[in-house]
Design a protein around this motif. Structure first.
Motif, PDB file in Angstrom:
ATOM      1  N   GLN A  70       0.849  -1.191   0.000  1.00 16.54           N
ATOM      2  CA  GLN A  70       0.000   0.000   0.000  1.00 16.54           C
ATOM      3  C   GLN A  70       0.884   1.241   0.000  1.00 16.54           C
ATOM      4  O   GLN A  70       1.664   1.465   0.935  1.00 16.54           O
ATOM      5  CB  GLN A  70      -0.928   0.015   1.219  1.00 16.54           C
ATOM      6  CG  GLN A  70      -1.931   1.159   1.193  1.00 16.54           C
ATOM      7  CD  GLN A  70      -2.976   1.046   2.294  1.00 16.54           C
ATOM      8  OE1 GLN A  70      -2.743   0.448   3.333  1.00 16.54           O
ATOM      9  NE2 GLN A  70      -4.148   1.613   2.059  1.00 16.54           N
TER      10      GLN A  70
ATOM     11  N   ARG B  25      -1.632   6.918   1.004  1.00 14.32           N
ATOM     12  CA  ARG B  25      -2.935   7.444   0.593  1.00 14.32           C
ATOM     13  C   ARG B  25      -3.480   6.757  -0.677  1.00 14.32           C
ATOM     14  O   ARG B  25      -4.270   7.335  -1.411  1.00 14.32           O
ATOM     15  CB  ARG B  25      -2.879   8.956   0.400  1.00 14.32           C
ATOM     16  CG  ARG B  25      -2.488   9.687   1.682  1.00 14.32           C
ATOM     17  CD  ARG B  25      -2.444  11.188   1.485  1.00 14.32           C
ATOM     18  NE  ARG B  25      -3.767  11.781   1.489  1.00 14.32           N
ATOM     19  CZ  ARG B  25      -4.411  12.167   2.568  1.00 14.32           C
ATOM     20  NH1 ARG B  25      -3.868  11.992   3.758  1.00 14.32           N
ATOM     21  NH2 ARG B  25      -5.608  12.716   2.497  1.00 14.32           N
ATOM     22  N   LYS B  26      -3.034   5.518  -0.887  1.00 12.43           N
ATOM     23  CA  LYS B  26      -3.550   4.734  -2.004  1.00 12.43           C
ATOM     24  C   LYS B  26      -4.185   3.456  -1.478  1.00 12.43           C
ATOM     25  O   LYS B  26      -4.076   3.147  -0.287  1.00 12.43           O
ATOM     26  CB  LYS B  26      -2.415   4.370  -2.971  1.00 12.43           C
ATOM     27  CG  LYS B  26      -1.748   5.571  -3.617  1.00 12.43           C
ATOM     28  CD  LYS B  26      -2.647   6.201  -4.633  1.00 12.43           C
ATOM     29  CE  LYS B  26      -1.888   7.271  -5.417  1.00 12.43           C
ATOM     30  NZ  LYS B  26      -2.757   7.929  -6.419  1.00 12.43           N
ATOM     31  N   GLU B  27      -4.835   2.720  -2.377  1.00 14.67           N
ATOM     32  CA  GLU B  27      -5.450   1.467  -1.977  1.00 14.67           C
ATOM     33  C   GLU B  27      -4.416   0.338  -1.942  1.00 14.67           C
ATOM     34  O   GLU B  27      -3.414   0.385  -2.643  1.00 14.67           O
ATOM     35  CB  GLU B  27      -6.601   1.105  -2.936  1.00 14.67           C
ATOM     36  CG  GLU B  27      -6.163   0.620  -4.312  1.00 14.67           C
ATOM     37  CD  GLU B  27      -5.882   1.737  -5.291  1.00 14.67           C
ATOM     38  OE1 GLU B  27      -5.656   2.897  -4.869  1.00 14.67           O
ATOM     39  OE2 GLU B  27      -5.892   1.434  -6.506  1.00 14.67           O
ATOM     40  N   PRO B  28      -4.655  -0.705  -1.141  1.00 18.10           N
ATOM     41  CA  PRO B  28      -3.755  -1.862  -1.143  1.00 18.10           C
ATOM     42  C   PRO B  28      -3.809  -2.585  -2.486  1.00 18.10           C
ATOM     43  O   PRO B  28      -4.866  -2.680  -3.114  1.00 18.10           O
ATOM     44  CB  PRO B  28      -4.321  -2.758  -0.035  1.00 18.10           C
ATOM     45  CG  PRO B  28      -5.215  -1.882   0.777  1.00 18.10           C
ATOM     46  CD  PRO B  28      -5.751  -0.858  -0.159  1.00 18.10           C
TER      47      PRO B  28
END
Lengths: 115, 111
Positions: B38, B41-44
């Motif tokens: 991850q 501030r991003k998605e896994p």
């Protein structure tokens, strides 16, 4: 192709209000998951659907939280009487199967802020 | 005890270093294991699945020890772009589709 889409990307609401968070999974994915993530923590499981039915909702923290997936595609997470402690990023993911061995693809999340 | 526990980190390593992360899980009935990455501030995103025989993908090697209920991830020749949070993920043995995430370990690779 389109990935998992979540709307809105950001939501600010007042304490006590009702909110709905929407998730559009990847087309053809039968499994759909909701997680929430607080700063510095890993995603916390809330609920997952296999088709239209909730296969496991053991992660929903209390009865203010509810999720539906009426037609087996789009899902809505509903939170009643929001509290400041509900502030987090709510992540949705989908996968081809429910077997747990297939890759889960995540959306970019909805950042919920309760003021 | 948490279902999935990871090294607390953070790990700060120079480029080219080798770094290893460990993870333990509590449910002996768990069947599937993964490492997700991850970015801030991003998605896994899935990095790799983990198999009993161990598996390698380029500079990344994952291993599973069922007897001790731990999973490891080894990164060789670290790159600046490897800087991220690494999440250990285990499916529940009783609720097969439920994926449980660890807290995550932060890796920073510096020049």
């Amino acid at each position: 192709g389109a990935g998992v889409s979540q709307t809105p990307s950001n939501k600010v609401t007042e304490k006590g209000k009702y909110v709905e968070l929407r998730c559009d999974p990847i087309s053809g994915h039968t499994a759909l998951y909701w997680y929430r993530q607080s700063l510095g923590q890993g995603p916390e499981f809330l609920i997952y659907f296999q088709g239209t039915g909730a296969a496991d909702d053991s992660g929903l923290p209390n009865d203010r939280f509810f999720a539906v997936r009426p037609e087996g595609s789009v899902s809505t997470l509903k939170i009643q009487r929001t509290e400041r402690g509900d502030s987090a990023v709510y992540l949705c993911a989908s996968s081809l199967g429910w077997g747990g061995g297939t890759e889960a693809f995540f959306g970019q999340g909805t950042r919920l802020t309760v003021v | 005890r948490k279902e999935v526990e990871q090294d607390p980190g953070p790990f700060n390593v120079p480029e080219g270093a080798t770094v290893a992360f460990n993870c333990t899980y509590s449910n002996s009935a768990s069947q599937s294991f993964f490492w997700y990455r991850q970015d801030c501030r991003k998605e896994p995103k899935l990095l790799m699945s983990v198999y009993s025989s161990g598996n390698e993908d380029g500079r990344f090697t994952a291993q599973l020890n069922r007897a001790s209920q731990y999973i490891s991830l080894l990164i060789r020749d670290s790159k600046l772009s490897d800087s991220a949070t690494y999440l250990c993920v285990v499916n529940s043995g009783t609720s097969y589709g439920k994926l449980t995430f660890g807290q995550g370990t932060i890796l920073t690779v510096h020049p």
